[in-house]
Design an enzyme around this catalytic site. Structure first.
Site: not given
Length: 328
Positions: A146, A250, A280
């Protein structure tokens, strides 16, 4: 338009969660504690590694995990959390799992967080740790999930420009583009309005990303810099071979798809592992989702191959299995 459907393991996981309030308006210390506690709860029991050391990696507090004889190989691992959340404890499980499966050391870094420390603090810390690793180990890879994937990709671009050799960049559902008004993001907001029975799932994800960008890089013009948004690099030629791990559901997936296309166009070897039905953040859920373990295995396999390809021939021969090993 096909209705997005989570996998069975994702559905079970989401059903186990209480409604998650938005970040904005929350006490930051409490939010960080909650995020840390959640990761520890779903990460499963920590794996044993041979040693865990507290180190100062170029001025950055860090943990160095060693699974045994790592032969001079290290992955600099940069945790996610929107540049605002996360710490060494919250990435402990993933760091241990990668170290054991890849057979390399893992340097997890405790970079400074926004909003107290906006850009470029987190990138400066990441770059300092990469430099320390390069001075300390023979072969270095960089990776993160991320926002950590964002910092890893930015560090890889900086390493290319500084002619600092990296063997691989491992990007797990990375943040690559600060542009909010994209077709992919707008479609996500519309298509995921009621995903898995959760009201305004898509809209909440969109608003959360905007909030995190405001905290990390308040200067909107600066967000177009390649070291903030790697997608805005003029060329990706010369960055290290890349592994991208993505999740179907995501809001950031479209960025990785486009980044992989650009890497290939610029003749950078790229390996993409997309997880159908996934969301995610799933790599942190080693204790509850099989896909997390599979993703770590795929990442570790890529790291083993990348490091092995860069070892001197004599060392590679020493590490090769003997004939008795092959027949045991």
């Amino acid at each position: 338009m096909t209705t997005p459907m989570p996998s069975a393991q994702v559905r079970t996981y989401l059903d186990s969660l209480a409604p998650q309030p938005n970040y904005w308006g929350r006490d930051l210390a409490a939010l960080r504690r909650q995020a840390r506690d959640h990761v520890l709860a779903v990460g499963g029991p920590p794996e044993h590694v041979v040693s865990v050391q507290t180190v100062d990696a170029g001025g950055v507090p860090s943990r160095l995990y060693r699974p045994g004889d790592d032969d001079g190989d290290v992955l600099v691992w940069i945790h996610g959390g929107g540049w605002m959340l996360g710490d060494l404890d919250s990435c402990d499980g993933v760091a241990r799992a990668i170290a054991n499966r890849a057979g390399c050391a893992v340097l997890a870094i405790d970079y400074r967080l926004a909003p107290e420390h906006p850009f470029p603090a987190a990138l400066d810390d990441s770059w300092a740790a990469v430099g320390w690793a390069r001075r300390t180990f023979d072969r270095v890879a960089v990776g993160g999930d991320s926002a950590g994937g964002n910092l890893a990709a930015a560090s890889a671009l900086r390493a290319r420009d500084a002619r600092l050799d990296l063997v691989l960049q491992l990007l797990v559902y990375p943040v690559l583009d600060s542009t909010m008004d994209t077709v992919a993001k707008r479609r996500f907001v519309e298509s995921y309005a009621g995903f898995a029975g959760r009201a305004d799932y898509g809209g909440t994800a969109f608003e959360r990303i905007g909030y995190l960008w405001d905290a990390y890089v308040p200067d909107r013009l600066m967000r177009r810099s390649p070291v903030v948004s790697p997608m805005h690099a003029t060329t990706l030629r010369g960055v290290p071979p890349t592994v991208l791990i993505t999740a179907e559901h995501d809001i950031l997936r479209g960025e990785s798809v486009e980044y992989a296309r650009r890497l290939r166009a610029d003749q950078v070897p790229v390996e993409v592992h997309d997880y159908p039905g996934q969301i995610h953040g799933f790599i942190e859920t080693l204790g509850v989702m099989a896909d997390a373990t599979d993703a770590v295995e795929k990442a570790a396999s890529a790291l083993r191959r990348a490091f092995a390809a860069r070892r001197p021939a004599r060392q590679a021969a020493r590490n090769a299995p003997s004939s008795s090993d092959l027949h045991s």
